[in-house]
Structure formats: C-alpha cells, structure tokens
Design a protein around this motif. Structure first.
Motif, PDB file in Angstrom:
ATOM      1  N   SER A   1       0.818  -1.215   0.000  1.00 43.00           N
ATOM      2  CA  SER A   1       0.000   0.000   0.000  1.00 43.00           C
ATOM      3  C   SER A   1       0.850   1.263   0.000  1.00 43.00           C
ATOM      4  CB  SER A   1      -0.937   0.005   1.218  1.00 43.00           C
ATOM      5  OG  SER A   1      -0.181  -0.004   2.419  1.00 43.00           O
ATOM      6  N   ASP A   2       2.119   1.123   0.379  1.00 40.42           N
ATOM      7  CA  ASP A   2       3.055   2.256   0.380  1.00 40.42           C
ATOM      8  C   ASP A   2       3.954   2.216  -0.849  1.00 40.42           C
ATOM      9  OD1 ASP A   2       4.089   4.595   1.412  1.00 40.42           O
ATOM     10  OD2 ASP A   2       5.564   3.584   2.684  1.00 40.42           O
ATOM     11  N   GLY A   3       3.493   1.531  -1.876  1.00 38.97           N
ATOM     12  CA  GLY A   3       4.274   1.459  -3.106  1.00 38.97           C
ATOM     13  C   GLY A   3       5.533   0.626  -2.972  1.00 38.97           C
ATOM     14  N   GLY A   4       5.543  -0.320  -2.026  1.00 36.21           N
ATOM     15  CA  GLY A   4       6.701  -1.197  -1.847  1.00 36.21           C
ATOM     16  C   GLY A   4       7.872  -0.542  -1.151  1.00 36.21           C
ATOM     17  N   LYS A   5       7.639   0.575  -0.478  1.00 35.50           N
ATOM     18  CA  LYS A   5       8.748   1.311   0.153  1.00 35.50           C
ATOM     19  C   LYS A   5       9.335   0.515   1.317  1.00 35.50           C
ATOM     20  CE  LYS A   5       9.915   5.759   2.291  1.00 35.50           C
ATOM     21  NZ  LYS A   5       9.380   7.087   2.717  1.00 35.50           N
ATOM     22  N   LEU A   6      10.653   0.351   1.312  1.00 36.89           N
ATOM     23  CA  LEU A   6      11.367  -0.321   2.392  1.00 36.89           C
ATOM     24  C   LEU A   6      12.198   0.652   3.227  1.00 36.89           C
ATOM     25  CD1 LEU A   6      12.629  -3.536   0.558  1.00 36.89           C
ATOM     26  CD2 LEU A   6      10.880  -3.424   2.339  1.00 36.89           C
ATOM     27  N   GLY A   7      12.675   1.729   2.622  1.00 35.31           N
ATOM     28  CA  GLY A   7      13.493   2.695   3.336  1.00 35.31           C
ATOM     29  C   GLY A   7      14.931   2.702   2.852  1.00 35.31           C
ATOM     30  N   PHE A   8      15.795   3.412   3.587  1.00 31.29           N
ATOM     31  CA  PHE A   8      17.213   3.514   3.241  1.00 31.29           C
ATOM     32  C   PHE A   8      18.000   2.371   3.875  1.00 31.29           C
ATOM     33  CE2 PHE A   8      16.262   7.950   2.155  1.00 31.29           C
ATOM     34  CZ  PHE A   8      17.081   8.139   1.044  1.00 31.29           C
ATOM     35  N   PHE A   9      18.877   1.750   3.095  1.00 32.49           N
ATOM     36  CA  PHE A   9      19.714   0.658   3.584  1.00 32.49           C
ATOM     37  C   PHE A   9      21.127   0.795   3.020  1.00 32.49           C
ATOM     38  CE2 PHE A   9      15.450  -1.013   3.744  1.00 32.49           C
ATOM     39  CZ  PHE A   9      15.420  -1.710   4.946  1.00 32.49           C
ATOM     40  N   ALA A  10      22.115   0.543   3.879  1.00 34.19           N
ATOM     41  CA  ALA A  10      23.484   0.356   3.398  1.00 34.19           C
ATOM     42  C   ALA A  10      23.583  -1.050   2.834  1.00 34.19           C
ATOM     43  CB  ALA A  10      24.475   0.548   4.537  1.00 34.19           C
ATOM     44  N   LEU A  11      24.507  -1.267   1.912  1.00 32.50           N
ATOM     45  CA  LEU A  11      24.610  -2.580   1.283  1.00 32.50           C
ATOM     46  C   LEU A  11      24.907  -3.689   2.280  1.00 32.50           C
ATOM     47  CD1 LEU A  11      26.562  -1.718  -2.007  1.00 32.50           C
ATOM     48  CD2 LEU A  11      24.128  -2.269  -1.757  1.00 32.50           C
TER      49      LEU A  11
END
Length: 337
Positions: free
Chosen positions: A245-255
C-alpha cells in the motif's frame, strides 16, 4: 551432565477416563485403550522438569530447512545437513530451557517500558525512525512482536549473566579504539539506498492457469516496468508484501545491511533503475532504487558508546555460553529420539 537417550516417546491427548487436560508420556508399542491413537506431538528432550516438543524443534528449524532445500544438494547430502542442523538446534533449545529456568529461579523480570527503552536505543544508534525500524524488520521477515520478544530475551539474559557471573565485564577505552581502527568499513563514509520492492510468494497460484505461475506473473510485471510503468504503482497493484500500500517502500539501507543475494541485485543499480527477478526467502522479488545518499564517516567520539555496547554484548554472550556449559554438566537432560 546427566544425559539419557530414549526412543519413541509420544505425547497423546487424554480423551476419556474423566481426566481431561492431563497429558501422559507413553512408550511406542503400548497404547492404553482409553487413549486416542492419534499422535499430536512428541517430546524430543526433557531438561530437568521442562520439556521440548517436536513442534518447538520443527518451528525453530523450518526457516533453515527451507534454505537447505533451495541449495540443490543431493538427497543424501540434504538429509545429512538437515540432521546436523537439527542436532545443533536441539542443543540450542536445551540451552534456552536452562537459561529460562535460571531466569525464573532468579526472579528476573523485564517490563514493557524497559523493552520500549531498549528499542529506542537501537533506533538512536542506527539513526532509525520508527518507520525505518519497521521497514527493516519487514525486509528481514521479522514481526515487531517477535522482535520485542527477542529484545526481552536478550535483556533477561544480560541481567542473568550480570547476576550469576562473579567477574565483572569491563570494556576499556583501548578496547573501543582497537575495534574502531579494525573496522573502517563500518565507520567510513557509505552509500545508503532508498529501496522499494515488489514481492510474490514462491510457487503457483492454484486459481490461475498453470502457465501463470507467480514467476510468470513477475516476468510480466518486469516487462511492464521495462516498458516504462511506474514501479510504485505496480507495487501497489501487484505486490503481496505488507508494504504494498506504500508502493513497496522499504526505506534507506546500506549494502552491508542486506542479504547477499539482495545486495548483489541492488549494488549495481542507479537511482530510477530496478533489478532482475530474484528468489529470496520471502518470495520472488524485484527491487527498485529510488535514491542513493552518501553519509559521512563517523568519528570515534560519535560511535564510542555504540562500540562499547557491542563489545559488552559480545563479552556477555561469551560468558553466558561458558556458564551454560557449566549448567549442562549439572542438569538432568534426557534426549528422546
């Protein structure tokens, strides 16, 4: 340590005789006529006065078994590896029981406010908002409820170690400095990727034609993305993850915060580009990099407390495992095969 080995011990529901709610342990080959013949569970170990059930072991092992089965081992190798891991997991569950018994005896209690405070410390140390933390947990397939239970468990064990281990754990400034110098990859400037994803479970949709496997559906989605479709809108329409519902947003991640296969898929992407379809423990996934930001490196003064806490926790875990081995020697442990 007194360890006894038993074979074929079963728990059966007491169905009549006027003693509802009581469970009995019966040996294979003897079933009293007043008991149902259906085996609903089995005891795999008795640790002092506590039991470990087969369902406990299977539930703990299930994610690991799934990973082993996906590695393409031969049947014999897969069976041997699963057997080895089952033994390791059973030993881990025995250790958990021993620790829980000591926690109960010592009267160690952690309330919800203490758990909230610990989670806030985690968020602060990682510069996470509440949304960032929940996104990170979602990406790892961990519910907030399970995360809170794990935090509580760790806090109780920390208190148990402090209570039971006489020698104090002391982390010196030189320990902190050495760790900082030995881990430049953790404190040098690093890129963080704003990631979205589309997820479909592994397997087939039984209500769809056989040609429309979930992988086939993901191929169709991938083609539409290649033709210029909005990733966010496609995620909202097709993804089966909780963040759809949030467009697949996961957030910021370092590799280095990502699993290896996801890291390999995301690392070559530029902002506005998406990955191929990859198979993960959560299902088939396509990842989209919306933005890349580079955060500055951290000075020792900024991370000294974080490093000190990590070194302390590592020392606690080491002391705890040593202490558990001592408990094992004095425990009455029955392993039932």
């Amino acid at each position: 340590m007194k360890i006894k080995i038993f074979r074929c011990v079963f728990m059966k529901k007491l169905c009549v005789c006027g003693l509802s709610g009581i469970t009995l342990i019966l040996c294979a080959g003897f079933v009293h006529p007043c008991f149902s013949a259906e085996v609903v569970d089995r005891i795999v170990a008795i640790v002092n006065d506590d039991i470990i059930r087969l369902t406990d072991l299977n539930n703990a092992l299930a994610p690991v078994e799934d990973q082993i089965r996906k590695k393409g081992f031969s049947a014999d190798m897969q069976q041997a590896e699963i057997y080895r891991l089952r033994q390791e997991m059973l030993n881990s569950l025995i250790d958990d029981k021993l620790a829980d018994q000591e926690i109960k005896t010592a009267g160690i209690f952690v309330d919800e406010q203490e758990i909230d405070k610990a989670i806030e410390q985690v968020k602060s140390a990682n510069y996470y908002s509440d949304e960032d933390l929940r996104s990170a947990l979602t990406a790892s397939g961990i519910s907030m409820s399970d995360y809170r239970k794990e935090i509580k468990k760790q806090m109780q064990r920390n208190q148990l170690v402090n209570l039971k281990i006489k020698s104090k754990i002391i982390i010196t400034d030189s320990d902190v400095l050495k760790y900082y110098n030995d881990h430049p990859e953790s404190y040098a400037p690093q890129k963080k990727y704003m990631i979205r994803n589309i997820v479909m479970p592994l397997g087939f949709d039984i209500e769809a034609p056989s040609t429309q496997s979930n992988f086939g559906k993901m191929e169709s989605i991938h083609q539409q993305l290649s033709d210029g479709a909005s990733f966010e809108k496609m995620a909202m329409e097709y993804s089966e993850a909780v963040n759809a519902s949030d467009g697949g947003k996961l957030g910021f991640f370092a590799l280095d915060e990502l699993a290896e296969n996801i890291k390999s898929a995301v690392s070559p992407l530029e902002p506005g580009s998406f990955s191929s379809i990859i198979e993960t423990d959560q299902g088939f996934q396509i990842f989209f990099v919306e933005d890349i930001q580079e955060s500055g490196g951290k000075e020792l003064s900024e991370v000294a407390d974080e490093i000190r806490q990590k070194l302390y926790e590592d020392a606690v875990n080491k002391k705890f495992q040593s202490w558990i081995e001592t408990l094992r020697k004095d425990a009455d442990i029955k392993i039932i095969q």
